[in-house]
Design a protein around this motif. Structure first.
Motif, PDB file in Angstrom:
ATOM      1  N   HIS A  17       0.843  -1.157   0.232  1.00 28.91           N
ATOM      2  CA  HIS A  17       0.236  -0.084   0.070  1.00 28.91           C
ATOM      3  C   HIS A  17       0.736   0.978  -0.361  1.00 28.91           C
ATOM      4  N   HIS A  19       1.130   4.508  -2.557  1.00 28.35           N
ATOM      5  CA  HIS A  19       0.867   5.731  -3.527  1.00 28.35           C
ATOM      6  C   HIS A  19       1.994   6.470  -4.034  1.00 28.35           C
ATOM      7  N   HIS A 197      -9.671   0.781  -0.788  1.00 29.06           N
ATOM      8  CA  HIS A 197      -9.612   2.162   0.037  1.00 29.06           C
ATOM      9  C   HIS A 197     -10.971   1.588   1.203  1.00 29.06           C
ATOM     10  N   HIS A 221      -6.305  -0.385   4.096  1.00 27.79           N
ATOM     11  CA  HIS A 221      -6.593   0.344   5.222  1.00 27.79           C
ATOM     12  C   HIS A 221      -8.021  -0.825   6.569  1.00 27.79           C
ATOM     13  N   ASP A 278       1.788   4.139   2.926  1.00 30.77           N
ATOM     14  CA  ASP A 278       0.881   4.943   2.463  1.00 30.77           C
ATOM     15  C   ASP A 278       1.709   6.067   1.622  1.00 30.77           C
TER      16      ASP A 278
HETATM   17 ZN    ZN Z   1      -3.741   4.384   0.734  1.00 30.11          ZN
END
Ligand code: ZN
Ligand code: ADE
Length: 338
Positions: A17, A19, A197, A221, A278
């Protein structure tokens, strides 16, 4: 360095996870802005860092989308991805699954092809020169329409071989997974795996929808599942992975402080949780810093850390043989570091 920190640092792991736009560090942001002749609204790297104080998901996203607008050429996407892969090497991340948000760029007139070629070339070099494997997941921005997501899916079809799956990110409330059911059905027909998500700010109902309507293989998450015992039981029974991002959750106010974070409670209940960064450039840390803070503030022990690392390989979208090869490396590491 304490023994445990050193153990965590060197432990083989996967990240599921991240980005890629969230890995753009301020110094690279300035460098890219300069070569593209873009004036940033910040005067210095220090000023950028000072602006990274968020109240919630939206206050972060506003800055994050703004910063991503420096990315224009294929080389920009390459440089960003390459910088992230170098962090992976430093942190013993053997495999990573990257999210990218094409709409953030195509809506500014950037060609889909530039984005995917830049990221893809860095991923290729990551494998060749660093030995790090990676897979790419295309996320739809949920604050935009389902029609825009469908257009994006259609743009991705010629590049299908480079994209393992599709996901859903951006402002969770009030954009429930059901808004994208039709798009995800098309994506599944095209052979993409699906993730979303859900349960970051949204209620457990968003997680149910992601599972039942979008047929997701993992929840990104998902920490609010703890409010629904039936959902918890399903996640345990079916071993549906959660890609949890501790530092992100504190920075965005999902939990007030790390001591309140539920990741180890979820692990104890038998959920297949993993640790992830993240948006590492925004939340003060890559994956290892997330492990370190869990050790410091929640007392993460060695056995729990090993379970989280094993989960990261098992929950990946690698083929079984490749998963096993990486799990074997983890087992070997455990044996030599007793
Ligand atoms: Zn994320
Ligand atoms: N895009 C980047 N980071 C995100 C997050 N934590 N939640 C939703 N969308 C995101």
């Amino acid at each position: 360095m304490s023994n445990m920190i050193e153990f965590l640092q060197k432990m083989p792991k996967a990240e599921l996870h991240i980005h890629i736009e969230g890995s753009l560090e301020p110094d690279l942001m300035f460098k890219i802005a300069r070569r593209n002749g873009i004036r940033l609204s910040f005067a210095s790297v220090e000023e950028v860092k000072a602006a990274y104080r968020f109240d919630n998901l939206q206050s972060f996203l506003d800055i994050y989308y703004d910063a991503a607008s420096v990315l224009q050429t294929e080389q920009d996407f390459y440089d960003m991805t390459w910088a992230y892969l170098q962090h992976c090497q430093e942190q013993n991340v053997l495999h990573t699954e990257l999210f990218f948000d094409p709409q953030t760029h195509t809506n500014r007139g950037i060609e889909f092809e530039f984005i995917i070629n830049g990221i893809g070339r860095a991923m290729n070099d990551g494998k060749q020169t660093l030995g790090i494997s990676s897979l790419l997941i295309m996320c739809f921005l949920r604050h935009l329409s389902a029609e825009s997501a469908l257009n994006t899916l259609n743009q991705a079809i010629p590049f299908k071989e480079f994209i393992i799956g599709v996901g859903l990110d951006s402002s969770e409330i009030p954009h429930p997974p059901e808004k994208f059911q039709g798009v995800f059905e098309r994506a599944l027909e095209e052979g993409f795996l699906t993730v979303a998500h859900a349960g970051e700010e949204g209620s457990p109902n968003y997680i149910w929808q992601a599972l039942n309507l979008l047929k997701v293989k993992r929840i990104d998450h998902g920490v609010r599942c703890i409010e629904d015992p039936i959902l918890m039981q399903k996640l345990v029974d079916e071993q549906i992975p959660l890609t949890v991002c501790p530092l992100s959750n504190i920075k965005l106010g999902v939990f007030e402080k790390m001591a309140d974070h539920n990741i180890l409670t979820l692990l104890k209940h038998g959920l297949k949780v993993t640790v992830n960064s993240d948006d590492p450039a925004y939340f003060c840390g890559y994956v290892n810093e997330n492990f370190f803070v869990l050790h410091r503030e929640l007392g993460l022990n060695r056995q729990q850390a090993i379970q989280l690392a094993r989960n990261s390989f098992e929950a990946s979208f690698l083929v079984a043989q490749e998963k096993q090869r990486l799990i074997d490396q983890l087992e070997k590491y455990i044996q030599v570091s007793v």
